[in-house]
Write an enzyme that holds these catalytic residues in place. Structure first.
Site, PDB file in Angstrom:
ATOM      1  N   VAL A   1      96.156 -68.587 -61.796  1.00 38.99           N
ATOM      2  CA  VAL A   1      96.334 -67.439 -60.979  1.00 38.99           C
ATOM      3  C   VAL A   1      97.180 -67.766 -59.812  1.00 38.99           C
ATOM      4  O   VAL A   1      97.119 -66.797 -58.637  1.00 38.99           O
ATOM      5  CB  VAL A   1      94.831 -66.999 -60.452  1.00 38.99           C
ATOM      6  CG1 VAL A   1      93.766 -66.550 -61.615  1.00 38.99           C
ATOM      7  CG2 VAL A   1      94.095 -68.142 -59.711  1.00 38.99           C
TER       8      VAL A   1
ATOM      9  N   HIS B   1      94.469 -64.306 -66.527  1.00 39.67           N
ATOM     10  CA  HIS B   1      93.172 -64.209 -65.282  1.00 39.67           C
ATOM     11  C   HIS B   1      93.715 -63.612 -64.027  1.00 39.67           C
ATOM     12  O   HIS B   1      93.110 -63.889 -63.039  1.00 39.67           O
ATOM     13  CB  HIS B   1      92.738 -65.787 -65.257  1.00 39.67           C
ATOM     14  CG  HIS B   1      92.015 -66.325 -66.444  1.00 39.67           C
ATOM     15  ND1 HIS B   1      91.756 -67.511 -66.418  1.00 39.67           N
ATOM     16  CD2 HIS B   1      91.643 -65.390 -67.441  1.00 39.67           C
ATOM     17  CE1 HIS B   1      91.076 -67.656 -67.847  1.00 39.67           C
ATOM     18  NE2 HIS B   1      90.970 -66.344 -68.402  1.00 39.67           N
TER      19      HIS B   1
ATOM     20  N   THR C   1      94.517 -77.557 -70.084  1.00 38.87           N
ATOM     21  CA  THR C   1      93.459 -77.025 -70.025  1.00 38.87           C
ATOM     22  C   THR C   1      91.945 -77.643 -70.768  1.00 38.87           C
ATOM     23  O   THR C   1      92.342 -78.213 -71.838  1.00 38.87           O
ATOM     24  CB  THR C   1      93.738 -75.470 -70.709  1.00 38.87           C
ATOM     25  OG1 THR C   1      92.198 -74.637 -70.840  1.00 38.87           O
ATOM     26  CG2 THR C   1      94.442 -75.612 -72.099  1.00 38.87           C
ATOM     27  N   SER C   2      90.893 -77.036 -70.313  1.00 42.35           N
ATOM     28  CA  SER C   2      89.852 -77.882 -70.856  1.00 42.35           C
ATOM     29  C   SER C   2      89.322 -77.251 -72.202  1.00 42.35           C
ATOM     30  O   SER C   2      88.525 -78.020 -72.923  1.00 42.35           O
ATOM     31  CB  SER C   2      88.687 -77.814 -69.871  1.00 42.35           C
ATOM     32  OG  SER C   2      88.425 -76.579 -69.365  1.00 42.35           O
TER      33      SER C   2
ATOM     34  N   ASN D   1      97.260 -83.324 -72.094  1.00 41.36           N
ATOM     35  CA  ASN D   1      95.961 -83.093 -71.271  1.00 41.36           C
ATOM     36  C   ASN D   1      95.763 -84.902 -70.926  1.00 41.36           C
ATOM     37  O   ASN D   1      96.372 -85.695 -71.454  1.00 41.36           O
ATOM     38  CB  ASN D   1      94.858 -82.741 -72.080  1.00 41.36           C
ATOM     39  CG  ASN D   1      93.884 -82.172 -71.071  1.00 41.36           C
ATOM     40  OD1 ASN D   1      93.305 -82.977 -70.095  1.00 41.36           O
ATOM     41  ND2 ASN D   1      93.375 -81.170 -70.896  1.00 41.36           N
TER      42      ASN D   1
HETATM   43  P1  NAD Z   1      89.916 -76.600 -66.083  1.00 38.50           P
HETATM   44  O1  NAD Z   1      89.898 -76.899 -64.536  1.00 38.50           O
HETATM   45  O2  NAD Z   1      88.796 -76.271 -66.967  1.00 38.50           O
HETATM   46  O3  NAD Z   1      90.468 -77.822 -66.815  1.00 38.50           O
HETATM   47  C1  NAD Z   1      91.882 -78.570 -66.230  1.00 38.50           C
HETATM   48  C2  NAD Z   1      92.148 -79.501 -67.453  1.00 38.50           C
HETATM   49  O4  NAD Z   1      93.469 -80.119 -66.799  1.00 38.50           O
HETATM   50  C3  NAD Z   1      91.082 -80.693 -67.831  1.00 38.50           C
HETATM   51  O5  NAD Z   1      91.076 -80.792 -69.112  1.00 38.50           O
HETATM   52  C4  NAD Z   1      91.958 -81.903 -67.172  1.00 38.50           C
HETATM   53  O6  NAD Z   1      91.840 -83.061 -67.938  1.00 38.50           O
HETATM   54  C5  NAD Z   1      93.272 -81.483 -67.421  1.00 38.50           C
HETATM   55  N1  NAD Z   1      94.360 -81.987 -66.256  1.00 38.50           N
HETATM   56  C6  NAD Z   1      94.207 -82.380 -65.118  1.00 38.50           C
HETATM   57  N2  NAD Z   1      95.246 -82.987 -64.667  1.00 38.50           N
HETATM   58  C7  NAD Z   1      96.228 -82.812 -65.398  1.00 38.50           C
HETATM   59  C8  NAD Z   1      97.470 -83.250 -65.337  1.00 38.50           C
HETATM   60  N3  NAD Z   1      98.174 -83.795 -64.383  1.00 38.50           N
HETATM   61  N4  NAD Z   1      98.263 -83.166 -66.533  1.00 38.50           N
HETATM   62  C9  NAD Z   1      97.493 -82.658 -67.745  1.00 38.50           C
HETATM   63  N5  NAD Z   1      96.304 -82.240 -67.755  1.00 38.50           N
HETATM   64  C10 NAD Z   1      95.636 -82.207 -66.523  1.00 38.50           C
HETATM   65  O7  NAD Z   1      91.087 -75.536 -66.266  1.00 38.50           O
HETATM   66  P2  NAD Z   1      91.395 -74.488 -67.169  1.00 38.50           P
HETATM   67  O8  NAD Z   1      90.861 -74.918 -68.606  1.00 38.50           O
HETATM   68  O9  NAD Z   1      92.451 -73.688 -66.805  1.00 38.50           O
HETATM   69  O10 NAD Z   1      90.132 -73.217 -67.033  1.00 38.50           O
HETATM   70  C11 NAD Z   1      89.553 -72.838 -65.691  1.00 38.50           C
HETATM   71  C12 NAD Z   1      89.631 -71.732 -65.145  1.00 38.50           C
HETATM   72  O11 NAD Z   1      90.112 -72.066 -63.897  1.00 38.50           O
HETATM   73  C13 NAD Z   1      90.505 -70.683 -65.571  1.00 38.50           C
HETATM   74  O12 NAD Z   1      90.133 -69.491 -65.860  1.00 38.50           O
HETATM   75  C14 NAD Z   1      91.652 -70.875 -64.359  1.00 38.50           C
HETATM   76  O13 NAD Z   1      91.897 -69.414 -64.149  1.00 38.50           O
HETATM   77  C15 NAD Z   1      90.954 -71.234 -63.123  1.00 38.50           C
HETATM   78  N6  NAD Z   1      91.645 -72.198 -62.506  1.00 38.50           N
HETATM   79  C16 NAD Z   1      93.200 -71.737 -62.045  1.00 38.50           C
HETATM   80  C17 NAD Z   1      93.739 -72.557 -60.950  1.00 38.50           C
HETATM   81  C18 NAD Z   1      95.287 -72.228 -60.626  1.00 38.50           C
HETATM   82  O14 NAD Z   1      95.335 -71.179 -60.663  1.00 38.50           O
HETATM   83  N7  NAD Z   1      95.958 -73.408 -60.571  1.00 38.50           N
HETATM   84  C19 NAD Z   1      92.989 -73.646 -60.707  1.00 38.50           C
HETATM   85  C20 NAD Z   1      91.637 -73.964 -61.004  1.00 38.50           C
HETATM   86  C21 NAD Z   1      90.877 -73.199 -61.804  1.00 38.50           C
END
Ligand code: NAD
Ligand code: ZN
Length: 244
Positions: free
Chosen positions: A107, A123, A187-188, A212
């Protein structure tokens, strides 16, 4: 990234070059190197709340001031953050193949700030407000703890909360069903319905490349999984693409 992974780069680049409709599904991990906390793990906590406890319609109904305060804190972090080499590498891929489309769960708007144009923000966007009564959209964020629409309804961020429908999911499913190459980055793979998109793509014959820090449920279906930081791996892929 291991030596084995490095050996896989030319194969990935070859597949990308042959692809007509390449796509990337991105999650919070791609923005981690910009200093924006992901939801999983320690850094996601705020005042001891887990994001899953705050990013819900129920939380907003009971404690709108706490939820808005959390979003205002996140907005401040995100407005100071800059796109990282991973975002820029994806923008470069769109210049290489104008069909390249990003479906993001983020977002934070960083793909657009990095220069990507074809971006589906599944989202929503944290900098917009939406009236919780009449659904009117306000393009500017309001930093007040409680803020109201002209109709008197409470304003909330224009993002999709846990348990809410994802209005752009059909567009994203169509993209996933048409693509022939999909990166799944940071993404997780557990937040639905986004987590199903790589499965649609795979069933339709797309080549799946996961990036990831660690294995996820997507690893089971990926043709190649590269474990490491997306801000380091994606520029290597782009360099390889441009050189060959
Ligand atoms: P998540 O937080 O569930 O997972 C993050 C994933 O990224 C993990 O699998 C982790 O191992 C991996 N990761 C962390 N650092 C990394 C890197 N440097 N390089 C590669 N991979 C890396 O995130 P998600 O799957 O996006 O789902 C969670 C929800 O959180 C979504 O709906 C999203 O909208 C929201 N969200 C968004 C933001 C943003 O806009 N930046 C931040 C936090 C959460
Ligand atoms: Zn209203």
């Amino acid at each position: 990234m291991t030596q084995e992974d490095l050996k896989n780069l030319p194969k990935i680049v070859e597949k990308f070059k042959k692809s007509n409709y390449p796509v990337a599904l991105t999650g919070a991990g791609i923005s981690a190197e910009s200093g924006i906390p992901t939801f999983r793990g320690e850094s996601g906590l705020w005042k001891n709340f887990r994001p899953e406890e705050l990013a819900t319609p129920e939380a907003f109904r009971v404690h709108p001031e706490i939820v808005r305060e959390w979003y205002n804190w996140r907005r401040e972090i995100i407005s100071k953050a800059k796109p990282n080499p991973g975002h820029y590498a994806l923008a470069e891929l769109e210049r290489y193949n104008p069909n390249f489309t990003i479906i993001t769960q983020n977002v934070d708007g960083l793909h657009l700030r990095a220069g990507s144009k074809k971006v589906i923000e599944l989202h929503g966007n944290i900098f917009r407000e939406k009236c919780s009564r009449c659904n009117r959209i306000y393009n500017e964020p309001v930093y007040e703890t409680l803020a109201y629409c002209d109709c008197g309804g409470l304003l909330r961020p224009d993002v999709v909360w846990f348990g809410e429908p994802v209005t752009s999911i059909n567009e994203a499913i169509n993209v996933a069903l048409q693509c022939d190459f999909m990166f799944v980055i940071g993404t997780s793979g557990i937040v639905q319905p986004a987590a199903s998109l790589p499965f649609y793509a795979k069933n339709n014959g797309a080549f799946i490349v996961e990036i990831n820090l660690e294995p996820t449920p997507i690893s089971d279906i990926a043709h190649v999984s590269l474990y490491g930081k997306s801000g380091e791996i994606l520029p290597k892929i782009v360099n390889n693409l441009i050189k060959t």
